[in-house]
Design an enzyme around this catalytic site. Sequence first.
Site, PDB file in Angstrom:
ATOM      1  N   THR A 158       0.836  -1.204   0.000  1.00  0.00           N
ATOM      2  CA  THR A 158       0.000   0.000   0.000  1.00  0.00           C
ATOM      3  C   THR A 158       0.871   1.255   0.000  1.00  0.00           C
ATOM      4  O   THR A 158       0.694   2.154  -0.831  1.00  0.00           O
ATOM      5  CB  THR A 158      -0.945  -0.008   1.221  1.00  0.00           C
ATOM      6  OG1 THR A 158      -1.636  -1.251   1.233  1.00  0.00           O
ATOM      7  CG2 THR A 158      -1.954   1.127   1.146  1.00  0.00           C
TER       8      THR A 158
ATOM      9  N   ARG B 128      -2.528   4.662   7.323  1.00  0.00           N
ATOM     10  CA  ARG B 128      -2.756   3.291   7.812  1.00  0.00           C
ATOM     11  C   ARG B 128      -2.576   3.307   9.321  1.00  0.00           C
ATOM     12  O   ARG B 128      -1.608   3.869   9.846  1.00  0.00           O
ATOM     13  CB  ARG B 128      -1.801   2.278   7.203  1.00  0.00           C
ATOM     14  CG  ARG B 128      -1.940   0.921   7.901  1.00  0.00           C
ATOM     15  CD  ARG B 128      -1.276  -0.192   7.207  1.00  0.00           C
ATOM     16  NE  ARG B 128      -1.947  -0.522   5.962  1.00  0.00           N
ATOM     17  CZ  ARG B 128      -1.637  -1.574   5.213  1.00  0.00           C
ATOM     18  NH1 ARG B 128      -0.661  -2.379   5.588  1.00  0.00           N
ATOM     19  NH2 ARG B 128      -2.280  -1.819   4.100  1.00  0.00           N
TER      20      ARG B 128
ATOM     21  N   HIS C 125     -10.386  -1.316   3.699  1.00  0.00           N
ATOM     22  CA  HIS C 125      -9.173  -1.017   2.921  1.00  0.00           C
ATOM     23  C   HIS C 125      -9.668  -0.678   1.502  1.00  0.00           C
ATOM     24  O   HIS C 125      -9.510  -1.463   0.575  1.00  0.00           O
ATOM     25  CB  HIS C 125      -8.256  -2.242   2.931  1.00  0.00           C
ATOM     26  CG  HIS C 125      -6.844  -1.985   2.498  1.00  0.00           C
ATOM     27  ND1 HIS C 125      -6.439  -0.828   1.854  1.00  0.00           N
ATOM     28  CD2 HIS C 125      -5.729  -2.764   2.598  1.00  0.00           C
ATOM     29  CE1 HIS C 125      -5.132  -0.918   1.605  1.00  0.00           C
ATOM     30  NE2 HIS C 125      -4.684  -2.072   2.046  1.00  0.00           N
TER      31      HIS C 125
END
Length: 302
Positions: free
Chosen positions: A54, A103, A131
Amino acid sequence: MKHIVSIEDLDKKSIMDILKRAKELLPVAKGKKKSKALDGKILATCFFEASTRTRLSFESAIHRLGGNCIGFADPSSTSHLKGETLADTIRMVAAYSDAVVLRHPKEGSAKLAAEVSDIPIINGGDGAGQHPTQTLLDLFTINDEIGKLEGLKVGMLGDLRYGRTVHSLSKALDRFKTEFFFISPEILAMPEYVTDELENKWSTHEGLEDVLGELDILYVTRIQKERFPDIEDYKKVANAYIVNAELLRNANSKLKILHPLPRVSEIATDVDDTAHASYFRQAFNGVPVRMALLEKLIGETK
Ligand code: CP
């Protein structure tokens, strides 16, 4: 200005627009074509929890579009260590950048960040919550590998309780007439707050073999060791499923296997060279998809 806290922040048309734009951006994502679409823009990546795909695919995406990146991958190197709250950290980072990818191990953290930020907050994973950008790249991959999104039979396997990717993906795929097969140990079943809202057919299973032959997509997830309150419960289910080449002899020959990664032992490496394995292409797709999303959020021609 818009935050992407959950996949519900994007309607079906916006999702399809992002997937279409991501396809156009593939040559830029691969470095074969140059773009200055986000020249002068700064993306902040604030990662309070470990990540490979990510964070790095977001950073690659902003660089490929001519922008720049600031941020941290280790919160202990920030004033978080001195007791600064998440809200204050976000206020500061928002003053230094044009969009923030966050995150955080706590569910609801992206929502909190969005409440105090005057620039877009992108949820890069909040605990066992959602997500959403993983979901965008999952949809892109399914569309690319199968040729359509509508009317598929999708199996989700593994940790459906703590695995945030399957929560957002179920909500998104429900808009595409998907039939769901949720395969997990009982203690890791898909939460009711997800299944209660599904409009399409879904069923739960403990064994993969019973349904494998029916599936177009098998979405495998890692058992999320770090989210178990009691490690003894984790040990009971740690190796509940291992998908290997032998098992896949009973699969539909066109079955595609996705996994958000990282994997531990739930997909054996002998699957990697089979025609079923889509997960490494899926991980690459994070770059064009996140490029398309960044263009939409902070580009001049949104
Ligand atoms: N799929 C995913 O979120 O991977 P990372 O944890 O490596 O970012």
